[in-house]
Write a protein that holds these residues in place. Structure first.
Motif, short mmCIF file in Angstrom:
data_model
loop_
_atom_site.label_atom_id
_atom_site.label_comp_id
_atom_site.label_asym_id
_atom_site.label_seq_id
_atom_site.Cartn_x
_atom_site.Cartn_y
_atom_site.Cartn_z
N UNK A 135 0.84 -1.19 0.00
CA UNK A 135 0.00 0.00 0.00
C UNK A 135 0.88 1.25 0.00
N UNK A 136 0.75 2.04 -1.04
CA UNK A 136 1.52 3.28 -1.17
C UNK A 136 0.86 4.39 -0.38
N UNK A 137 -0.48 4.49 -0.53
CA UNK A 137 -1.23 5.54 0.15
C UNK A 137 -2.68 5.08 0.28
N UNK A 138 -3.34 5.47 1.34
CA UNK A 138 -4.73 5.06 1.54
C UNK A 138 -5.69 5.72 0.56
N UNK A 139 -5.27 6.82 -0.03
CA UNK A 139 -6.10 7.50 -1.03
C UNK A 139 -5.89 6.84 -2.40
N UNK A 140 -6.91 6.83 -3.27
CA UNK A 140 -6.78 6.15 -4.56
C UNK A 140 -5.88 6.88 -5.57
N UNK A 141 -5.54 8.11 -5.29
CA UNK A 141 -4.65 8.90 -6.14
C UNK A 141 -3.66 9.65 -5.26
N UNK A 142 -2.51 9.97 -5.84
CA UNK A 142 -1.65 10.98 -5.27
C UNK A 142 -2.21 12.28 -5.87
N UNK B 183 -6.31 13.48 -10.12
CA UNK B 183 -7.46 13.13 -9.30
C UNK B 183 -8.51 12.33 -10.06
N UNK B 184 -8.12 11.81 -11.23
CA UNK B 184 -9.10 11.09 -12.03
C UNK B 184 -8.36 10.23 -13.05
N UNK B 185 -9.13 9.49 -13.80
CA UNK B 185 -8.60 8.64 -14.86
C UNK B 185 -7.88 9.48 -15.90
N UNK B 186 -6.99 8.86 -16.64
CA UNK B 186 -6.19 9.54 -17.65
C UNK B 186 -7.03 10.31 -18.67
N UNK B 187 -8.22 9.82 -18.97
CA UNK B 187 -9.07 10.52 -19.94
C UNK B 187 -9.46 11.92 -19.45
N UNK B 188 -9.46 12.11 -18.13
CA UNK B 188 -9.87 13.38 -17.54
C UNK B 188 -8.66 14.16 -17.01
N UNK B 189 -7.77 13.44 -16.36
CA UNK B 189 -6.60 14.05 -15.73
C UNK B 189 -5.35 13.42 -16.33
N UNK B 190 -4.82 14.04 -17.39
CA UNK B 190 -3.80 13.42 -18.20
C UNK B 190 -2.56 12.99 -17.42
N UNK B 191 -2.21 13.72 -16.39
CA UNK B 191 -1.04 13.38 -15.59
C UNK B 191 -1.18 12.11 -14.79
N UNK B 192 -2.35 11.50 -14.83
CA UNK B 192 -2.61 10.31 -14.03
C UNK B 192 -1.59 9.21 -14.27
N UNK B 193 -1.07 9.09 -15.49
CA UNK B 193 -0.11 8.03 -15.79
C UNK B 193 1.21 8.20 -15.05
N UNK B 194 1.45 9.36 -14.47
CA UNK B 194 2.65 9.57 -13.67
C UNK B 194 2.67 8.62 -12.47
N UNK B 195 1.48 8.18 -12.03
CA UNK B 195 1.42 7.19 -10.94
C UNK B 195 2.25 5.94 -11.29
N UNK B 196 2.22 5.56 -12.56
CA UNK B 196 2.96 4.37 -12.98
C UNK B 196 4.45 4.56 -12.75
N UNK B 197 4.99 5.69 -13.17
CA UNK B 197 6.43 5.93 -13.03
C UNK B 197 6.80 6.06 -11.55
N UNK B 198 5.97 6.74 -10.78
CA UNK B 198 6.23 6.87 -9.34
C UNK B 198 6.15 5.50 -8.66
#
Length: 190
Positions: free
Chosen positions: A50-57, A62-77
C-alpha cells in the motif's frame, strides 16, 4: 528481478483485467494507491504494497487519464517505489498476458540486453486520432484525444505514417536514477 503491477484510481474500471491477470500466477507484487483497492486486491490473493490510503496521489492527478492526463505519472512513481525495495523490476500493465511461460531464458534475455531500461516500442498510426474522434461524440474523450495527439506528435519519432513511442505496458528497469530523471522530465514538461 521482481514482476510488479500498479493500481491507482478506480478498481472497477480494470476489475476484469485484474481478475484475469491473477490466473497467470506470477510471483508479483502489486503497488497500490487506495485502501479499498488494496483490500480488493488482497481478497483476490495478490501480494500488495500500500503506497497511500487515497486512490490517487492528488498532487499528480485526481481522475482517470481521460480526464486528468497526468494520471499516468502514478505508474512511473510506482516503479520508483518498487525499485526502492527491489534491485530490478519488470512492470506489467493489467492487460499484459504471457504468450508462453516466463522461463529462465526470458529473464536471461533481459539481462543479456544489458540496458538498465527496456521498454518496447509501439507504432501509433497518424490517422488513429481522427478515427477515434469520428467514433465518439463524447466531449471528454475528444478532448483527451486532442491532448494525446498533441503530446504524441510532439514527443515521438516518425516512421512512415506512424508515430513511434515507448509502450510502457512492459517496463524493465534496474536503475532508480533513470526513474528519478523521468519524473523530473514529467514535472518539467507538466
Amino acid at each position: 528481478m521482481k514482476i510488479i503491477r500498479i493500481l491507482w484510481g478506480d478498481f472497477d474500471r480494470y476489475s476484469s483485467q485484474i481478475i484475469n491477470a491473477k490466473k497467470y500466477n506470477f510471483d508479483e507484487k502489486v503497488f497500490v494507491w487506495g485502501k479499498e483497492n488494496y483490500n480488493k486486491l488482497i481478497s483476490l490473493g495478490y501480494d500488495c504494497h500500500l503506497i497511500n490510503e487515497e486512490p490517487y496521489d492528488y498532487k499528480i492527478a485526481n481522475n482517470h487519464t481521460f480526464v486528468s492526463y497526468g494520471s499516468l505519472t502514478h505508474k512511473i512513481l510506482g516503479i520508483k517505489i518498487a525499485l526502492g525495495l527491489f534491485d530490478e523490476v519488470i512492470f506489467l500493465d493489467w492487460d499484459c498476458v504471457p504468450t508462453k511461460p516466463l522461463d529462465d531464458n526470458f529473464y536471461q534475455q533481459i539481462k543479456i540486453k544489458g540496458s538498465s531500461l527496456q521498454v518496447p516500442l509501439y507504432c501509433y498510426p497518424m490517422t488513429a486520432f481522427d478515427v477515434m474522434k469520428s467514433q465518439t461524440d463524447d466531449e471528454v474523450m475528444n478532448k483527451f484525444f486532442d491532448v494525446l495527439n498533441k503530446n504524441i506528435s510532439t514527443h515521438s519519432h516518425i516512421l512512415g505514417n506512424s508515430f513511434v513511442l515507448p509502450n510502457t505496458g512492459f517496463f524493465y528497469c534496474n536503475d532508480i536514477e533513470i526513474i528519478e530523471d523521468l519524473l523530473e522530465i514529467i514535472e518539467f514538461n507538466d
